[in-house]
Design an enzyme around this catalytic site. Sequence first.
Site, PDB file in Angstrom:
ATOM      1  N   GLY A   1      -9.609  97.544 -25.404  1.00 26.17           N
ATOM      2  CA  GLY A   1      -9.244  99.178 -25.594  1.00 26.17           C
ATOM      3  C   GLY A   1      -9.650  99.697 -24.232  1.00 26.17           C
ATOM      4  O   GLY A   1      -8.597 100.602 -23.620  1.00 26.17           O
TER       5      GLY A   1
ATOM      6  N   GLU B   1     -10.785 108.720 -36.586  1.00 26.21           N
ATOM      7  CA  GLU B   1     -10.483 110.221 -35.796  1.00 26.21           C
ATOM      8  C   GLU B   1      -9.015 109.968 -35.647  1.00 26.21           C
ATOM      9  O   GLU B   1      -8.401 111.032 -35.675  1.00 26.21           O
ATOM     10  CB  GLU B   1     -11.357 110.200 -34.588  1.00 26.21           C
ATOM     11  CG  GLU B   1     -12.862 110.034 -34.884  1.00 26.21           C
ATOM     12  CD  GLU B   1     -13.549 108.772 -34.938  1.00 26.21           C
ATOM     13  OE1 GLU B   1     -13.097 107.857 -35.343  1.00 26.21           O
ATOM     14  OE2 GLU B   1     -14.498 108.631 -34.587  1.00 26.21           O
TER      15      GLU B   1
HETATM   16  O1  F6P Z   1     -15.220 102.885 -31.145  1.00 28.97           O
HETATM   17  C1  F6P Z   1     -15.114 102.257 -30.146  1.00 28.97           C
HETATM   18  C2  F6P Z   1     -13.697 101.562 -29.916  1.00 28.97           C
HETATM   19  O2  F6P Z   1     -13.515 100.482 -30.794  1.00 28.97           O
HETATM   20  C3  F6P Z   1     -13.124 101.534 -28.396  1.00 28.97           C
HETATM   21  O3  F6P Z   1     -13.604 100.080 -27.862  1.00 28.97           O
HETATM   22  C4  F6P Z   1     -11.797 101.827 -28.292  1.00 28.97           C
HETATM   23  O4  F6P Z   1     -11.501 101.949 -26.984  1.00 28.97           O
HETATM   24  C5  F6P Z   1     -11.726 102.739 -29.251  1.00 28.97           C
HETATM   25  O5  F6P Z   1     -12.730 102.915 -30.447  1.00 28.97           O
HETATM   26  C6  F6P Z   1     -10.329 103.365 -30.074  1.00 28.97           C
HETATM   27  O6  F6P Z   1     -10.064 102.220 -30.781  1.00 28.97           O
HETATM   28  P1  F6P Z   1      -8.441 102.143 -31.238  1.00 28.97           P
HETATM   29  O7  F6P Z   1      -7.803 102.179 -30.050  1.00 28.97           O
HETATM   30  O8  F6P Z   1      -8.440 100.875 -31.873  1.00 28.97           O
HETATM   31  O9  F6P Z   1      -8.241 103.383 -32.015  1.00 28.97           O
END
Ligand code: F6P
Length: 546
Positions: A267, A212
């Site tokens: 995160g 995303e």
């Molecule tokens: O899909 C869950 C997750 O891995 C969370 O734990 C994390 O905060 C979020 O996605 C975003 O991840 P990133 O900072 O690696 O894009």
Amino acid sequence: MSTRQHLASWKKLQQLAKDKQSQHMNTLFAQDNQRFEKFSIELPNLLLDYSKNLIDSETLDCLLNLAKETQVSQWREKMLSGAKINKTEERAVLHTALRRQSDEALIVDGENITDHIQKQLAKMEVFVNKVRQGHWLGYSGKRITDVVNIGVGGSNLGPQMVTEALKHYSDGSVNVHYVSNVDGAQIVEVLRPLDPEKVLFIVSSKTFTTTETMTNARTSMKWLTSSSFDEKSIAKHFVAVTANKENAMKLGIEEQNIFDMWDWVGGRFSLWSAIGLAIALDLGFDKFTALLKGANEMDQHFIQAPLSKNMPVIMALISVWNTTFLGSQSQAILPYDQTLHMLTAYLQQAEMESNGKSVSWDGDEVSYATVPSIWGELGINGQHAFYQYLHQSNNVVPADFIGSVESVTPVKGHHETLMANFFAQTQALMVGVDENQVRADLQAKGRSDDYIEKVAPHKVHKGNRPTNTILLKRIDPETLGSLIAAYEHKIFVQGIILQICSFDQWGVELGKGLAAEIQKELETKTLCQQHDCSTENLIKFYQQSK
Ligand code: F6P
């Protein structure tokens, strides 16, 4: 099997839960007018009253024994000293290091992370000042007026929740926006009024692999270059925060524009790192450091206070009591301060992604309920929407009520109305009103016997609904930092007591992997893998309807 059920305190709590289920808090309050003194904790900026729970001194002692038997204090030391308590990912858990107020070395894998943290803070400060003071210029030489943070989950919820909560403290040097959804509707809406020459993007992603976020980052790069007609403009308009520098550079972000993140920061606990860059840009670096200071104050309390007077420990114990022992399945978070309108969403990730699990850290199925589902809304809005359910449904939903003594935006007459509701609701949820009282009230109003017969059962409120009340002095960076840190530590303690690995999130992987495969099918209008017949036909329907 988890070993928790064999603990003496666990067994005792199971017994106590049976007794307590037949009791009413009204009786407990009638028997003991010192409940508030006994079951509340006051810190300089916030007060926790947990007396409106189905507990007495015996229950609390037993819960505290559970904390001792599960070695909460020892685990706390392990976490703070950098032991790899995130067992399944073999990582340390050191978000607390990000807000330490000392220069003392902290060694993780042979490296002094205090140095890394301080270096990044210094880099953030220079950058923030440059942007806010108008010295960081866009490709056409104009100053930056708008910052767009692209990130999702922990790379969005923490920063956005804090930005919203502390809006009052922003001087408007820059306007901060957030894009988290891959639904193009969001990014289009955010970018529509903005001038590409004056926008700075922060691509926030610990892994720099999140689909995303990568999709939104690429779209915004196109948006920029379709105005600048020059790939080089990316260097003036894009920075990244990540633990994966390589991927950030592959995307086209200049090395000097990359802020570090580390694998020892989860995160959902990362707003204290450069993931909080958007907060610092909005408020100024001094207020960002005040937020860190407030969190550190809570860390110090968590480290130093005895378990019986330790706010996060008590919050965790009450949650375990209500969920695991008394059987509540969900918990409501009900802020009465408008500034905290994103707190519930933030805590949903913090608590549910951390502890929404059903195997112990040794990999065994646990046979007890772990954490409740978290939901909620601003209290006042909730009152006119779902509080009916809180008061009279046959599910008991324990709730955290969070309000402030002072409003940051006082408007004559408003705050007292707001807070009157705040206090009235926890009282009503606990005290309720029985049928005799309902009948007497209706009689006093001169209602007919027929009417009373018909309506009385509907007006009965059984009460006995547990709540915690958190009263903040006033929303400011320090107080907010303390509040968030209190919940973070609550989540940690819950995990220890329930024997759960709170710092991984394997449950989000399966869906992510499937989505990547299905995306290929949607893009190529084919079906190349086996699905169940529901999923297959839904995909076909989608493909054929396009
Ligand atoms: O899909 C869950 C997750 O891995 C969370 O734990 C994390 O905060 C979020 O996605 C975003 O991840 P990133 O900072 O690696 O894009």
